[in-house]
Write an enzyme that holds these catalytic residues in place. Structure first.
Site, PDB file in Angstrom:
ATOM      1  N   SER A 144       0.860  -1.180   0.000  1.00 35.05           N
ATOM      2  CA  SER A 144       0.000   0.000   0.000  1.00 35.05           C
ATOM      3  C   SER A 144       0.892   1.223   0.000  1.00 35.05           C
ATOM      4  CB  SER A 144      -0.881   0.032   1.259  1.00 35.05           C
ATOM      5  OG  SER A 144      -1.478   1.308   1.445  1.00 35.05           O
ATOM      6  N   TYR A 157      -2.951   0.399  10.275  1.00 38.74           N
ATOM      7  CA  TYR A 157      -2.922  -0.059   8.884  1.00 38.74           C
ATOM      8  C   TYR A 157      -1.536   0.173   8.274  1.00 38.74           C
ATOM      9  CZ  TYR A 157      -4.241  -0.504   3.960  1.00 38.74           C
ATOM     10  OH  TYR A 157      -4.323  -0.869   2.632  1.00 38.74           O
TER      11      TYR A 157
END
Length: 259
Positions: A144, A157
């Site tokens: 990501s 995250y």
């Protein structure tokens, strides 16, 4: 069957929606046989309806070793020359801040996100390695932009995705020379529905967050707002046993060039 992945059988975890679904469709278009691990029965049913040929789906949690072993066995039974494992499963932290969580919530959320986003990938590799090593296979993990920049999520995250970067680096050495290990790091993506955390709740759907697409475009040098399909080409390249034969330990950033 023709196509650049005609010799490939792939297991895709989290392949029922979003980027995972786009990857499944790209693999199918290039001739791969695809086994999907998908937690949502609804997503699984939709995938099978849209792609009745070439796809089999195992419904369940990608952190379940027995389920992963079953998916790998089903993929390997087809006799394709090359195995491929692609991990797209993950949950988001709804941009939660450690300043605002109780210690109990932080502990529970940390366990959930790191288990789902990091451990599930290692469990999948653990289940698939014997098959991949016999078939000169490869692994592609989903990173990501949060693993490179303090954007796209909160610290839970982001830290889990930084860990996935480390997993790729270490596994590329650990599994060599039999198995290649790489990653794709998508940037902000339009109409992406994040999987919700049981601890922290489900984030507002991306396409309902006012101004998000403009924020994505403003945040990259190309000024683009990627769709899930825009990321699939990088996965396709890394899964190609010919084109990417000498590529391992690499993360491809599909983020439009972060500003």
């Amino acid at each position: 069957m023709s196509g650049r992945l005609a010799t490939v059988a792939a297991v895709v975890t989290g392949g029922g929606f979003g980027i995972g679904r786009a990857v499944v469709e790209a693999y199918l278009a290039e001739g791969a046989a695809v086994t999907v691990v998908e937690r949502s029965a609804e997503n699984a049913e939709r995938l099978l309806h849209d792609h009745p040929h070439g796809v089999q789906v195992v419904v369940g949690d990608a952190t379940d070793p027995a389920l992963l072993a079953r998916a790998v066995a089903e993929a390997g039974a087809g006799g394709r020359a090359h195995g491929q494992l692609t991990c797209c499963v993950g949950v988001h932290d709804s941009f939660a801040s450690v300043r605002e969580l109780t210690a109990e919530a932080l502990t529970e959320a940390g366990r959930e996100l790191w288990s789902t986003n990091v451990l599930s990938a290692m469990l999948a590799v653990n289940a698939a390695y014997p098959w991949l090593s016999r078939s000169s296979g490869s692994v592609t993990l989903t990173v990501s932009e949060s693993a490179f920049h303090n954007t796209g999520g909160g610290v839970l995250y982001g830290s889990s995705k930084w860990a996935v970067r480390g997993v790729i680096s270490h596994l590329s050495a650990d599994l060599a020379p039999e198995v290649r290990v790489n990653g794709v790091s998508p940037g902000g993506t339009t109409a992406t529905r994040f999987a919700g955390s049981e601890t922290l709740g489900t984030p507002t759907p991306a396409d309902q967050r006012a101004g998000r697409d403009q924020m994505i475009a403003d945040g990259n040098v190309l000024g683009v707002v990627p769709s899930p399909a825009d990321h699939a080409g990088a996965y396709l390249y890394l899964a190609d046993p010919v084109a990417a034969r000498v590529v391992t330990g690499v993360v491809i950033n599909t983020d439009g060039g972060r500003r």
